[in-house]
Design a protein around this motif. Sequence first.
Motif, PDB file in Angstrom:
ATOM      1  N   LYS A 177     -10.240  -2.313  -0.412  1.00 18.42           N
ATOM      2  CA  LYS A 177     -11.091  -2.265  -0.845  1.00 18.42           C
ATOM      3  C   LYS A 177     -10.858  -2.548  -2.583  1.00 18.42           C
ATOM      4  O   LYS A 177     -12.194  -3.015  -3.126  1.00 18.42           O
ATOM      5  CB  LYS A 177     -11.153  -0.378  -1.125  1.00 18.42           C
ATOM      6  CG  LYS A 177     -12.088   0.221   0.108  1.00 18.42           C
ATOM      7  CD  LYS A 177     -11.979   2.021  -0.664  1.00 18.42           C
ATOM      8  CE  LYS A 177     -12.368   2.677   0.673  1.00 18.42           C
ATOM      9  NZ  LYS A 177     -12.906   3.652   0.812  1.00 18.42           N
TER      10      LYS A 177
ATOM     11  N   GLU B 274      -5.116   5.880   5.089  1.00 20.41           N
ATOM     12  CA  GLU B 274      -6.300   5.283   3.904  1.00 20.41           C
ATOM     13  C   GLU B 274      -5.232   4.697   2.813  1.00 20.41           C
ATOM     14  O   GLU B 274      -5.883   4.365   2.476  1.00 20.41           O
ATOM     15  CB  GLU B 274      -5.612   7.048   3.486  1.00 20.41           C
ATOM     16  CG  GLU B 274      -6.175   8.010   4.256  1.00 20.41           C
ATOM     17  CD  GLU B 274      -6.225  10.112   3.832  1.00 20.41           C
ATOM     18  OE1 GLU B 274      -7.019  10.022   5.015  1.00 20.41           O
ATOM     19  OE2 GLU B 274      -5.112  10.010   3.289  1.00 20.41           O
ATOM     20  N   ALA B 275      -4.304   4.567   3.040  1.00 26.62           N
ATOM     21  CA  ALA B 275      -3.462   3.363   1.745  1.00 26.62           C
ATOM     22  C   ALA B 275      -3.753   2.166   1.919  1.00 26.62           C
ATOM     23  O   ALA B 275      -4.066   2.052   0.735  1.00 26.62           O
ATOM     24  CB  ALA B 275      -1.789   4.342   1.135  1.00 26.62           C
TER      25      ALA B 275
ATOM     26  N   LYS C 201      -0.849   8.488  -0.142  1.00 23.88           N
ATOM     27  CA  LYS C 201      -1.965   9.524   1.187  1.00 23.88           C
ATOM     28  C   LYS C 201      -1.287   8.822   1.703  1.00 23.88           C
ATOM     29  O   LYS C 201      -0.116   8.050   2.182  1.00 23.88           O
ATOM     30  CB  LYS C 201      -3.115   8.067   0.183  1.00 23.88           C
ATOM     31  CG  LYS C 201      -4.315   8.528  -0.461  1.00 23.88           C
ATOM     32  CD  LYS C 201      -5.255   7.540  -0.850  1.00 23.88           C
ATOM     33  CE  LYS C 201      -6.598   7.622  -1.841  1.00 23.88           C
ATOM     34  NZ  LYS C 201      -6.634   9.317  -1.768  1.00 23.88           N
TER      35      LYS C 201
ATOM     36  N   SER D 192       0.747  -0.855   0.045  1.00 28.71           N
ATOM     37  CA  SER D 192      -0.171   0.047  -0.117  1.00 28.71           C
ATOM     38  C   SER D 192       0.610   0.679  -0.026  1.00 28.71           C
ATOM     39  O   SER D 192       0.240   2.105  -0.440  1.00 28.71           O
ATOM     40  CB  SER D 192      -0.898   0.060   1.037  1.00 28.71           C
ATOM     41  OG  SER D 192       0.025   0.588   2.252  1.00 28.71           O
TER      42      SER D 192
ATOM     43  N   GLN E 174      -6.515   1.052   3.604  1.00 27.69           N
ATOM     44  CA  GLN E 174      -7.544   1.028   3.618  1.00 27.69           C
ATOM     45  C   GLN E 174      -8.692   1.157   1.735  1.00 27.69           C
ATOM     46  O   GLN E 174      -9.183   0.116   1.441  1.00 27.69           O
ATOM     47  CB  GLN E 174      -8.458   2.401   4.166  1.00 27.69           C
ATOM     48  CG  GLN E 174      -8.705   2.050   4.916  1.00 27.69           C
ATOM     49  CD  GLN E 174      -9.380   3.871   6.217  1.00 27.69           C
ATOM     50  OE1 GLN E 174      -9.748   4.578   5.514  1.00 27.69           O
ATOM     51  NE2 GLN E 174      -9.372   3.702   7.437  1.00 27.69           N
ATOM     52  N   GLU E 175      -7.049   1.762   1.039  1.00 31.53           N
ATOM     53  CA  GLU E 175      -7.552   2.100  -0.330  1.00 31.53           C
ATOM     54  C   GLU E 175      -7.269  -0.026  -1.191  1.00 31.53           C
ATOM     55  O   GLU E 175      -7.942  -0.057  -2.261  1.00 31.53           O
ATOM     56  CB  GLU E 175      -7.191   3.256  -1.239  1.00 31.53           C
ATOM     57  CG  GLU E 175      -7.568   4.686  -0.814  1.00 31.53           C
ATOM     58  CD  GLU E 175      -9.002   4.567  -1.507  1.00 31.53           C
ATOM     59  OE1 GLU E 175      -8.782   4.331  -2.235  1.00 31.53           O
ATOM     60  OE2 GLU E 175      -9.656   4.960  -0.738  1.00 31.53           O
TER      61      GLU E 175
ATOM     62  N   PHE F 193      -0.270   3.440  -3.402  1.00 29.87           N
ATOM     63  CA  PHE F 193      -0.758   5.111  -3.243  1.00 29.87           C
ATOM     64  C   PHE F 193       0.445   6.112  -1.751  1.00 29.87           C
ATOM     65  O   PHE F 193       0.099   5.902  -1.042  1.00 29.87           O
ATOM     66  CB  PHE F 193      -1.646   4.658  -2.190  1.00 29.87           C
ATOM     67  CG  PHE F 193      -3.464   3.565  -2.813  1.00 29.87           C
ATOM     68  CD1 PHE F 193      -3.835   4.064  -4.039  1.00 29.87           C
ATOM     69  CD2 PHE F 193      -3.454   1.865  -2.325  1.00 29.87           C
ATOM     70  CE1 PHE F 193      -5.118   3.701  -4.202  1.00 29.87           C
ATOM     71  CE2 PHE F 193      -4.179   1.296  -3.002  1.00 29.87           C
ATOM     72  CZ  PHE F 193      -5.219   2.263  -4.505  1.00 29.87           C
TER      73      PHE F 193
END
Length: 243
Positions: free
Chosen positions: A156, A149-150, A145, A138, A152-153, A142
């Motif tokens: 997803k 947040e990375a 971020k 992550s 979580q992304e 990302f």
Amino acid sequence: MLRQHAVQGSNCSTMADNKAKSTKPANKTPPKSPSDPAKERAAKRLSYDSNSSHEGAMAGEISALEEAFRKFAIHGDTRATGKEMHGKNWSKLCKDCHVIDGKNVTITDVDIVFSKIKGKSSRTITFEQFKEALQELSKKRFKDKSDEEAVQEIHKLIEGKVPIISGVTKAISSPTVSRLTDTSKFTGSHKERFDPSGKGKGKAGREDLVDASGYVSGYKHAGTYDHKVQGSKRSHAHTGGRF
């Protein structure tokens, strides 16, 4: 007389024993009522339902991320339990879920992270190690971020996904199959069911249809008689019957 007294004495002792037995306190414990099968079944069903609801709650606690992990873990392996994932399936997951974008994360990055997270003597990773590997990726996937947040992304991208089955199974051709399906080599009644191009004749190839056209079989100009007659009539009408 002695015998009579002895009999009377034994009778008296028997009566005394009976009186003593009658003076003993009666058992006041009420007898157990016979069990009701319907009630027992209802109690068992209630216990089962409560256990099932508890198990359902436990199953509901399995996140969509873990569900995806399990589905990819058993992909292509009938003996897999879904608790551990091989490197091949890990790479497929990262590819199918677009964790690999070809820029920030490549297949090489995925392989490196897998080798780093798994044990030295192990070929697989657990779900906890899987999350650690995603956390590592992550940061690269990302970059713009925060760490939280990375993660979580990237979760997803994977949640609710299943392995993509690509490619179509190709039919294996063999000389035997080709010989059996080559209509040009058919003989007898089978040959009559197909025309020279290999197309089936349908009903005409299964039954002897009577030709009522009036033409000889195989005549090249069959069906042209009416056309010629109508043409001659038109020509005669145009000339007014004069030749």
